[in-house]
Motif scaffolding. Structure first.
Motif, PDB file in Angstrom:
ATOM      1  N   ALA A 103       0.676  -1.057  -0.128  1.00  0.00           N
ATOM      2  CA  ALA A 103       0.071   0.218  -0.128  1.00  0.00           C
ATOM      3  C   ALA A 103       0.936   1.400   0.074  1.00  0.00           C
ATOM      4  O   ALA A 103       0.593   2.249  -0.806  1.00  0.00           O
ATOM      5  CB  ALA A 103      -0.905  -0.007   1.222  1.00  0.00           C
ATOM      6  N   PHE A 104       1.925   1.331   0.762  1.00  0.00           N
ATOM      7  CA  PHE A 104       2.758   2.291   0.855  1.00  0.00           C
ATOM      8  C   PHE A 104       3.495   2.653  -0.657  1.00  0.00           C
ATOM      9  O   PHE A 104       3.662   3.700  -0.953  1.00  0.00           O
ATOM     10  CB  PHE A 104       3.863   2.185   1.779  1.00  0.00           C
ATOM     11  CG  PHE A 104       4.908   3.344   2.091  1.00  0.00           C
ATOM     12  CD1 PHE A 104       4.677   4.737   2.503  1.00  0.00           C
ATOM     13  CD2 PHE A 104       6.133   3.351   1.514  1.00  0.00           C
ATOM     14  CE1 PHE A 104       5.427   5.563   2.450  1.00  0.00           C
ATOM     15  CE2 PHE A 104       7.098   4.237   1.398  1.00  0.00           C
ATOM     16  CZ  PHE A 104       6.874   5.566   2.006  1.00  0.00           C
ATOM     17  N   ARG A 107       0.999   3.999  -3.199  1.00  0.00           N
ATOM     18  CA  ARG A 107       0.318   5.124  -2.720  1.00  0.00           C
ATOM     19  C   ARG A 107      -0.949   4.769  -2.405  1.00  0.00           C
ATOM     20  O   ARG A 107      -1.944   5.611  -2.509  1.00  0.00           O
ATOM     21  CB  ARG A 107       0.485   6.261  -3.585  1.00  0.00           C
ATOM     22  CG  ARG A 107       1.892   6.541  -3.779  1.00  0.00           C
ATOM     23  CD  ARG A 107       2.214   7.848  -4.729  1.00  0.00           C
ATOM     24  NE  ARG A 107       3.598   7.877  -4.474  1.00  0.00           N
ATOM     25  CZ  ARG A 107       4.197   8.902  -4.957  1.00  0.00           C
ATOM     26  NH1 ARG A 107       3.449   9.814  -5.611  1.00  0.00           N
ATOM     27  NH2 ARG A 107       5.581   8.941  -4.889  1.00  0.00           N
ATOM     28  N   SER A 109      -3.936   2.706   0.622  1.00  0.00           N
ATOM     29  CA  SER A 109      -3.944   2.707   1.897  1.00  0.00           C
ATOM     30  C   SER A 109      -4.507   1.341   2.327  1.00  0.00           C
ATOM     31  O   SER A 109      -4.922   0.497   1.703  1.00  0.00           O
ATOM     32  CB  SER A 109      -5.084   3.683   2.058  1.00  0.00           C
ATOM     33  OG  SER A 109      -6.493   3.273   1.708  1.00  0.00           O
ATOM     34  N   GLU A 111      -6.543  -0.420   5.555  1.00  0.00           N
ATOM     35  CA  GLU A 111      -7.349  -0.148   6.909  1.00  0.00           C
ATOM     36  C   GLU A 111      -8.182  -1.538   7.388  1.00  0.00           C
ATOM     37  O   GLU A 111      -8.317  -2.433   6.798  1.00  0.00           O
ATOM     38  CB  GLU A 111      -8.517   0.625   6.353  1.00  0.00           C
ATOM     39  CG  GLU A 111      -9.425   1.114   7.356  1.00  0.00           C
ATOM     40  CD  GLU A 111     -10.698   1.971   6.768  1.00  0.00           C
ATOM     41  OE1 GLU A 111     -11.764   1.799   7.378  1.00  0.00           O
ATOM     42  OE2 GLU A 111     -10.471   2.588   5.665  1.00  0.00           O
TER      43      GLU A 111
END
Length: 141
Positions: A103-104, A107, A109, A111
């Motif tokens: 995810a990093f 870019r 996310s 959750e």
């Protein structure tokens, strides 16, 4: 044909011999070696969803070796729900670390949506939460 007879014919309890529902042109065109052709206006749900970018993948990995499938889906821009409830805690931690790095790097996310269930969303995806809105129907103050 009465409604009881129609229902019985639909269920296959009686023979449906009402000729009003048969189209002779269709029956004539069905003969021959022609393959079945789907009406072009009818689309398979997954094809339509893929065209409009409305796909969401759910993955329940058995081990860390399934992390590659998660990465491929996410890299293609598909939001992924990762259910880690069936995994050993050490492998689940490795998958979460991999997903967080994924995810990093892209870019997006990550959750947590439930215990050991995570949602990976690409950068162009908006998450709408079911939280209480400041204005709305029930807010009468």
């Amino acid at each position: 044909m009465g409604s009881v007879r129609k229902a019985s014919a639909w269920l296959g309890l009686v023979e449906d011999n009402d000729e009003r529902y048969y189209d002779d042109e269709y029956a004539d065109g069905a003969e021959g070696n022609d393959a079945w052709v789907t009406d072009p206006r009818v689309r398979v749900a997954s094809d339509t969803a893929q065209d409009h970018g409305r796909r969401i993948a759910t993955v329940s990995p058995d081990g860390f070796r399934d992390a590659r499938g998660i990465g491929e889906l996410f890299r293609d821009g598909v939001p992924v729900i990762v259910n880690l409830t069936a995994m050993e805690p050490n492998d689940a931690k490795r998958v979460v670390d991999f997903a967080a790095g994924l995810a990093f790097g892209l870019r997006g996310s990550i959750e947590r949506v439930a215990t050991r269930v995570f949602l990976l969303t690409p950068a162009d995806t908006e998450i709408v939460t079911g939280g209480r809105s400041q204005t709305g129907f029930f807010n009468q103050s």
